[in-house]
Design a protein around this motif. Structure first.
Motif, PDB file in Angstrom:
ATOM      1  N   ARG A   1       0.814  -1.209   0.000  1.00  0.00           N
ATOM      2  CA  ARG A   1       0.000   0.000   0.000  1.00  0.00           C
ATOM      3  C   ARG A   1       0.851   1.265   0.000  1.00  0.00           C
ATOM      4  O   ARG A   1       0.410   2.319  -0.429  1.00  0.00           O
ATOM      5  N   LEU A   2       2.034   1.160   0.600  1.00  0.00           N
ATOM      6  CA  LEU A   2       2.913   2.328   0.702  1.00  0.00           C
ATOM      7  C   LEU A   2       4.260   1.999   0.074  1.00  0.00           C
ATOM      8  O   LEU A   2       4.621   0.833  -0.078  1.00  0.00           O
ATOM      9  N   THR A   3       5.031   3.037  -0.237  1.00  0.00           N
ATOM     10  CA  THR A   3       6.398   2.810  -0.681  1.00  0.00           C
ATOM     11  C   THR A   3       7.230   2.428   0.545  1.00  0.00           C
ATOM     12  O   THR A   3       6.862   2.745   1.679  1.00  0.00           O
ATOM     13  N   PRO A   4       8.365   1.770   0.327  1.00  0.00           N
ATOM     14  CA  PRO A   4       9.233   1.431   1.463  1.00  0.00           C
ATOM     15  C   PRO A   4       9.590   2.658   2.300  1.00  0.00           C
ATOM     16  O   PRO A   4       9.574   2.602   3.532  1.00  0.00           O
ATOM     17  N   ARG A   5       9.860   3.783   1.653  1.00  0.00           N
ATOM     18  CA  ARG A   5      10.212   4.988   2.380  1.00  0.00           C
ATOM     19  C   ARG A   5       9.044   5.463   3.260  1.00  0.00           C
ATOM     20  O   ARG A   5       9.222   5.887   4.392  1.00  0.00           O
ATOM     21  N   ALA A   6       7.837   5.360   2.732  1.00  0.00           N
ATOM     22  CA  ALA A   6       6.675   5.787   3.507  1.00  0.00           C
ATOM     23  C   ALA A   6       6.412   4.840   4.682  1.00  0.00           C
ATOM     24  O   ALA A   6       5.982   5.267   5.751  1.00  0.00           O
ATOM     25  N   VAL A   7       6.710   3.556   4.489  1.00  0.00           N
ATOM     26  CA  VAL A   7       6.530   2.608   5.602  1.00  0.00           C
ATOM     27  C   VAL A   7       7.479   2.975   6.745  1.00  0.00           C
ATOM     28  O   VAL A   7       7.087   3.029   7.914  1.00  0.00           O
ATOM     29  N   VAL A   8       8.739   3.249   6.397  1.00  0.00           N
ATOM     30  CA  VAL A   8       9.718   3.621   7.431  1.00  0.00           C
ATOM     31  C   VAL A   8       9.267   4.899   8.140  1.00  0.00           C
ATOM     32  O   VAL A   8       9.304   4.991   9.375  1.00  0.00           O
ATOM     33  N   THR A   9       8.805   5.877   7.377  1.00  0.00           N
ATOM     34  CA  THR A   9       8.332   7.127   7.977  1.00  0.00           C
ATOM     35  C   THR A   9       7.138   6.860   8.901  1.00  0.00           C
ATOM     36  O   THR A   9       7.032   7.448   9.974  1.00  0.00           O
ATOM     37  N   PHE A  10       6.257   5.967   8.480  1.00  0.00           N
ATOM     38  CA  PHE A  10       5.110   5.635   9.322  1.00  0.00           C
ATOM     39  C   PHE A  10       5.569   5.066  10.664  1.00  0.00           C
ATOM     40  O   PHE A  10       5.072   5.438  11.718  1.00  0.00           O
ATOM     41  N   VAL A  11       6.575   4.184  10.623  1.00  0.00           N
ATOM     42  CA  VAL A  11       7.005   3.494  11.844  1.00  0.00           C
ATOM     43  C   VAL A  11       7.759   4.434  12.788  1.00  0.00           C
ATOM     44  O   VAL A  11       7.496   4.442  13.991  1.00  0.00           O
TER      45      VAL A  11
ATOM     46  N   SER B   1       6.245  -5.149  14.685  1.00  0.00           N
ATOM     47  CA  SER B   1       5.686  -6.013  13.647  1.00  0.00           C
ATOM     48  C   SER B   1       4.280  -5.550  13.262  1.00  0.00           C
ATOM     49  O   SER B   1       3.904  -5.584  12.094  1.00  0.00           O
ATOM     50  N   GLU B   2       3.513  -5.075  14.234  1.00  0.00           N
ATOM     51  CA  GLU B   2       2.176  -4.553  13.907  1.00  0.00           C
ATOM     52  C   GLU B   2       2.268  -3.311  13.025  1.00  0.00           C
ATOM     53  O   GLU B   2       1.509  -3.150  12.072  1.00  0.00           O
ATOM     54  N   LEU B   3       3.212  -2.438  13.372  1.00  0.00           N
ATOM     55  CA  LEU B   3       3.342  -1.199  12.591  1.00  0.00           C
ATOM     56  C   LEU B   3       3.775  -1.501  11.164  1.00  0.00           C
ATOM     57  O   LEU B   3       3.262  -0.908  10.207  1.00  0.00           O
ATOM     58  N   LEU B   4       4.724  -2.419  11.013  1.00  0.00           N
ATOM     59  CA  LEU B   4       5.186  -2.774   9.670  1.00  0.00           C
ATOM     60  C   LEU B   4       4.031  -3.365   8.856  1.00  0.00           C
ATOM     61  O   LEU B   4       3.812  -2.994   7.697  1.00  0.00           O
ATOM     62  N   ALA B   5       3.274  -4.267   9.489  1.00  0.00           N
ATOM     63  CA  ALA B   5       2.159  -4.899   8.779  1.00  0.00           C
ATOM     64  C   ALA B   5       1.112  -3.850   8.393  1.00  0.00           C
ATOM     65  O   ALA B   5       0.619  -3.841   7.264  1.00  0.00           O
ATOM     66  N   ALA B   6       0.796  -2.961   9.332  1.00  0.00           N
ATOM     67  CA  ALA B   6      -0.209  -1.935   9.039  1.00  0.00           C
ATOM     68  C   ALA B   6       0.264  -1.039   7.900  1.00  0.00           C
ATOM     69  O   ALA B   6      -0.509  -0.675   7.012  1.00  0.00           O
ATOM     70  N   GLY B   7       1.542  -0.699   7.903  1.00  0.00           N
ATOM     71  CA  GLY B   7       2.079   0.176   6.860  1.00  0.00           C
ATOM     72  C   GLY B   7       2.103  -0.502   5.501  1.00  0.00           C
ATOM     73  O   GLY B   7       1.772   0.105   4.488  1.00  0.00           O
ATOM     74  N   ILE B   8       2.475  -1.769   5.494  1.00  0.00           N
ATOM     75  CA  ILE B   8       2.657  -2.459   4.214  1.00  0.00           C
ATOM     76  C   ILE B   8       1.331  -2.887   3.593  1.00  0.00           C
ATOM     77  O   ILE B   8       1.090  -2.687   2.409  1.00  0.00           O
ATOM     78  N   CYS B   9       0.456  -3.494   4.410  1.00  0.00           N
ATOM     79  CA  CYS B   9      -0.770  -4.037   3.796  1.00  0.00           C
ATOM     80  C   CYS B   9      -2.049  -3.507   4.419  1.00  0.00           C
ATOM     81  O   CYS B   9      -3.134  -3.960   4.084  1.00  0.00           O
TER      82      CYS B   9
END
Ligand SMILES: Nc1ncnc2c1ncn2[C@@H]1O[C@H](COP(=O)(O)OP(=O)(O)O)[C@@H](O)[C@H]1O
Ligand SMILES: [Mg+2]
Length: 385
Positions: free
Chosen positions: A43-53, A112-120
């Protein structure tokens, strides 16, 4: 889950909504903020996932959304190394699963929850590993009423969270994977290597949609854990999650989390910063066996984790909200500390007393009134049973 139940203001608000609910606005914003290339199914780019976390460090990120250009500061959630989070994200974009290892209370589950929420967009596809976890929990089970009535057919199959993640191209989370028996862990090996789950009863197989991956967590200190098989180890990249390195960052986090817990019951956190800093200092000293001044102290068996520090801080906050004046809250600190230290080993009272007689005593001879107060309370540590 209906909207009404997840709203924080509703009388039926649920206790701890998942990150995709709490941070729904941030996730939507980040999807618009970075429209660069995404790994398939993300759902997000890798950069956006890192920023989310890890948050945007106070920076306001602007994005063009349907309702015009908006700016949003992304809140800090996981406190830690950016490089660690980047490695996690890189792993998840690849062919291997991600295994987060570390002491209890280092926010492995949270990460792990944050990564999952960010990615999918969902952290809910989760299997909790226990000694009772069976292969079915990783594969599928059956609705036996339907199975008996109509025989094996797709409608009678009850997919595990892992199978659901495969079908959706989402992230599956496996908590405490090393608590599962080795033969159960082995069920994961074929899933992770073949990216396919065969269902012999239906003469069929499910293939993982792109985007599917697994994040597992494991505690290093768990007693009675099963070793991970070499085959399974090879399917994961390991990342160690360490306790927060910096005193100030840890104190800030403890304050923020305790503040959120108090906000949930509609009260402000009225505990002095100095008390919180002393609390986190004691935790860090006992965790590492070395004080901030460099004096060595004996470590208790209990895990002096950040999560425990958050719990003590919020107890202090709740005590001030309901019982004692904020001036007196420091007086409660020794007994709460003792509660944490005695969790694993009753004999460790002596270690806390020794810490009081060395580090706390020396600090009490300095200027800080708080440490004098704490030192005067030494007797409490002996009295409480
Ligand atoms: N580095 C960190 N960043 C943010 N929160 C943390 C951190 N370390 C500990 N915590 C706090 O500890 C809590 C427990 O973390 P959890 O994910 O259950 O730990 P673990 O799975 O490692 O045992 C978190 O909800 C958070 O309040
Ligand atoms: Mg955990």
């Amino acid at each position: 889950m209906s909207q009404r139940e997840t709203s924080v203001d509703s009388p039926r608000a649920i206790q701890s909504p998942p990150p995709e609910v709490v941070y729904a606005e941030e996730l939507e914003h980040l999807a618009a903020w970075d429209d660069g290339a995404r790994p398939p199914g993300w759902r997000l780019t890798p950069r956006a996932v890192v920023t989310f976390v890890i948050g945007s460090a106070g920076e306001s990120l602007s994005a063009k959304t349907a309702s015009g250009t908006r700016s949003l500061v992304i809140r800090e959630k996981f406190v830690g190394d950016r490089a660690l989070v980047e490695r996690c994200v890189v792993t998840l974009a690849g062919e291997r699963g991600l295994l987060l290892v570390g002491d209890p209370g280092t926010a492995k589950s949270m990460l792990s929850e944050l990564l999952a929420a960010g990615i999918c967009g969902s952290s809910a596809l989760t299997v909790q590993g226990t000694a009772g976890t069976s292969e079915e929990h990783f594969r599928y089970g059956w609705n036996y009423a339907l199975l008996i009535a109509r025989g094996p057919q797709p409608e009678a199959l009850v997919p595990s969270p892992v199978l659901t993640a495969m079908r959706r191209g989402a992230i599956a989370r496996i908590e405490e994977v090393t608590r599962c028996l080795p033969e159960v862990q082995d069920a994961l090996v074929s899933l992770l290597s073949d990216r396919r789950l065969s269902i012999p009863e239906l003469g069929d197989a499910d293939y993982a949609a792109r985007g599917f991956n697994v994040i597992a967590t494991a505690n290093l200190r768990d007693k009675g854990v099963s070793e991970m098989s070499a085959a399974l180890k090879r399917r994961f990249n390991f990342e160690t999650v360490a306790p927060i390195a910096d005193l100030k960052r840890e104190t800030d986090l403890v304050k923020r989390r305790a503040g959120q817990i108090l906000a949930d019951v509609g009260r402000p956190l009225e505990v002095d910063d100095a008390v919180l800093e002393a609390l986190v200092t004691v935790f860090r000293d006992l965790r590492s066996g070395r004080t901030v001044e460099g004096w060595s102290v004996e470590r208790p068996t209990s895990v002096m984790s950040t999560a425990e520090a958050v719990s003590v801080a919020s107890s202090l906050g709740l005590a001030t909200a309901y019982f004692v004046s904020d001036r007196d809250v420091a007086r409660l600190l020794p007994e709460y500390l003792l509660g944490v230290v005695l969790k694993d080993e009753p004999k460790d009272r002596g270690k806390l007393l020794a810490y009081w007689d060395s580090a706390v005593r020396r600090r009490s001879e300095g200027d800080a009134r708080l440490w004098r107060t704490l030192h005067e309370l030494r007797a409490r540590l002996e009295e409480i049973t």
